[in-house]
Design an enzyme around this catalytic site. Structure first.
Site, mmCIF file in Angstrom:
data_model
loop_
_atom_site.group_PDB
_atom_site.id
_atom_site.type_symbol
_atom_site.label_atom_id
_atom_site.label_comp_id
_atom_site.label_asym_id
_atom_site.label_seq_id
_atom_site.Cartn_x
_atom_site.Cartn_y
_atom_site.Cartn_z
ATOM 1 N N ARG A 1 -9.973 8.923 24.426
ATOM 2 C CA ARG A 1 -9.472 8.819 25.794
ATOM 3 C C ARG A 1 -10.207 7.698 26.506
ATOM 4 O O ARG A 1 -11.445 7.626 26.479
ATOM 5 C CB ARG A 1 -9.657 10.139 26.528
ATOM 6 C CG ARG A 1 -9.454 9.983 28.040
ATOM 7 C CD ARG A 1 -9.151 11.258 28.756
ATOM 8 N NE ARG A 1 -9.467 11.174 30.173
ATOM 9 C CZ ARG A 1 -8.839 10.408 31.057
ATOM 10 N NH1 ARG A 1 -7.877 9.604 30.674
ATOM 11 N NH2 ARG A 1 -9.200 10.422 32.338
ATOM 12 N N ARG B 1 -9.621 -1.859 39.693
ATOM 13 C CA ARG B 1 -9.770 -0.866 38.627
ATOM 14 C C ARG B 1 -9.480 -1.476 37.262
ATOM 15 O O ARG B 1 -10.231 -1.282 36.319
ATOM 16 C CB ARG B 1 -8.851 0.331 38.895
ATOM 17 C CG ARG B 1 -9.277 1.080 40.151
ATOM 18 C CD ARG B 1 -8.620 2.425 40.287
ATOM 19 N NE ARG B 1 -9.095 3.099 41.490
ATOM 20 C CZ ARG B 1 -9.074 4.407 41.671
ATOM 21 N NH1 ARG B 1 -8.611 5.197 40.718
ATOM 22 N NH2 ARG B 1 -9.522 4.936 42.789
ATOM 23 N N SER C 1 -10.279 6.726 33.978
ATOM 24 C CA SER C 1 -11.167 6.726 35.131
ATOM 25 C C SER C 1 -11.698 8.134 35.379
ATOM 26 O O SER C 1 -11.152 9.121 34.894
ATOM 27 C CB SER C 1 -10.427 6.220 36.368
ATOM 28 O OG SER C 1 -9.285 7.017 36.615
ATOM 29 N N ASP D 1 -14.465 6.248 41.373
ATOM 30 C CA ASP D 1 -14.741 6.779 42.713
ATOM 31 C C ASP D 1 -15.914 7.747 42.603
ATOM 32 O O ASP D 1 -16.352 8.085 41.497
ATOM 33 C CB ASP D 1 -13.516 7.465 43.303
ATOM 34 C CG ASP D 1 -12.965 8.550 42.389
ATOM 35 O OD1 ASP D 1 -13.366 9.708 42.578
ATOM 36 O OD2 ASP D 1 -12.157 8.238 41.497
ATOM 37 N N GLY E 1 -4.512 7.543 30.604
ATOM 38 C CA GLY E 1 -3.526 8.393 31.232
ATOM 39 C C GLY E 1 -2.309 7.617 31.700
ATOM 40 O O GLY E 1 -1.170 8.046 31.526
ATOM 41 N N ARG F 1 10.656 8.676 28.301
ATOM 42 C CA ARG F 1 10.203 9.199 29.599
ATOM 43 C C ARG F 1 9.246 8.247 30.311
ATOM 44 O O ARG F 1 8.438 8.665 31.145
ATOM 45 C CB ARG F 1 9.559 10.583 29.448
ATOM 46 C CG ARG F 1 10.519 11.671 28.983
ATOM 47 C CD ARG F 1 9.813 12.976 28.739
ATOM 48 N NE ARG F 1 10.745 14.014 28.329
ATOM 49 C CZ ARG F 1 11.058 15.080 29.067
ATOM 50 N NH1 ARG F 1 10.521 15.228 30.258
ATOM 51 N NH2 ARG F 1 11.913 15.978 28.613
ATOM 52 N N ARG G 1 -1.504 1.184 32.187
ATOM 53 C CA ARG G 1 -2.830 0.786 31.717
ATOM 54 C C ARG G 1 -2.819 0.615 30.202
ATOM 55 O O ARG G 1 -3.528 -0.228 29.659
ATOM 56 C CB ARG G 1 -3.885 1.820 32.125
ATOM 57 C CG ARG G 1 -5.322 1.359 31.879
ATOM 58 C CD ARG G 1 -6.322 2.314 32.494
ATOM 59 N NE ARG G 1 -6.192 2.319 33.939
ATOM 60 C CZ ARG G 1 -6.578 3.331 34.722
ATOM 61 N NH1 ARG G 1 -7.094 4.417 34.174
ATOM 62 N NH2 ARG G 1 -6.451 3.255 36.035
#
Length: 236
Positions: A87, A217, A90, A204, A20, A43, A24
């Site tokens: 995909r 992370r 997290s 989480d 996402g 963008r 990353r």
């Protein structure tokens, strides 16, 4: 080029990993790929193409939520002829057996709503992963000794959820974790006849309140990326 992706034809690989977060994507490309080239900055949604064990791979951000994912997945498939989309991201754990840093390989993705909902009208369509990718991802996780889980996840269309009753039902019915993109990715893959999978790291936990610090992370997500790559290229 498309409205949202500035890459030229031929710059996007047939295999695309979709985190996402665009940063990353940059981290994963620089860490795991060779001969990396930035192919998109439109963008601020970064995309990179390189090679992994001699195989061309693109790692491209998808943004947060299913509407954003839908834009990028549609253009990658329709305009750049992507054939395998995985995909990597997290998720929040929803079962006691699921721990921080565990990997979830999503067999199915339940949801309340996706951008594709209007197509199905009264039908509750059941989005699922490509089995060949699922099978090789499981084999990769086993060989790496990673703590992993395979099963259903919940793709939420909101981040700040105010439906504890729905969360309770998801937990009661064995849902492993919650994230925001996989269900629409699986629907689009079915629509266009391509392969899709979601490989997620638990960052989480909804039941315990635990959460990985931001700095941890990235360092905890390496197994997820390598599992995704080995799923896409099992013989390399």
């Amino acid at each position: 080029m498309t409205v949202h992706i500035g890459a030229e034809q031929g710059q996007i690989a047939e295999t695309v990993l979709l985190p996402g977060d665009p940063y990353r994507a940059e981290w994963a490309a620089n860490k795991f790929l060779s001969d990396v080239v930035c192919v998109n900055k439109v963008r601020g949604m970064l995309g990179f193409t390189g090679t992994w064990r001699g195989n061309r791979v693109t790692i491209h951000g998808s943004g947060m939520g299913m509407p954003s994912l839908s834009i990028y997945a549609n253009e990658l498939i329709r305009d750049y002829r992507a054939k395998t989309l995985i995909r990597i991201g997290s998720c929040g754990g929803m079962q006691d057996s699921v721990k921080l840093r565990d990997v979830i390989i999503a067999m199915t993705a339940s949801t309340v709503s996706t951008p594709s909902r209007g197509i199905f009208k009264e039908l509750n369509y059941a989005p699922c992963a490509d089995y060949s990718l699922l099978e090789t991802a499981v084999a990769s996780a086993k060989s790496r000794g990673v703590s992993y889980h395979v099963g259903g996840i919940y793709s939420s269309d909101v981040f700040y959820d105010e439906r504890p009753d729905l969360t309770n039902e998801m937990e009661r019915h064995g849902t492993l974790g919650v994230e925001m993109e996989a269900a629409e990715l699986y629907i689009l893959a079915a629509r266009y006849g391509v392969r899709a999978l979601a490989v997620l790291t638990v960052s989480d936990h909804l039941k315990t309140g635990e959460a990985l610090p931001s700095a941890d992370r990235e360092t905890s997500f390496g197994d997820m990326v390598e599992i995704a790559l080995e799923a896409a290229f099992p013989s390399t």
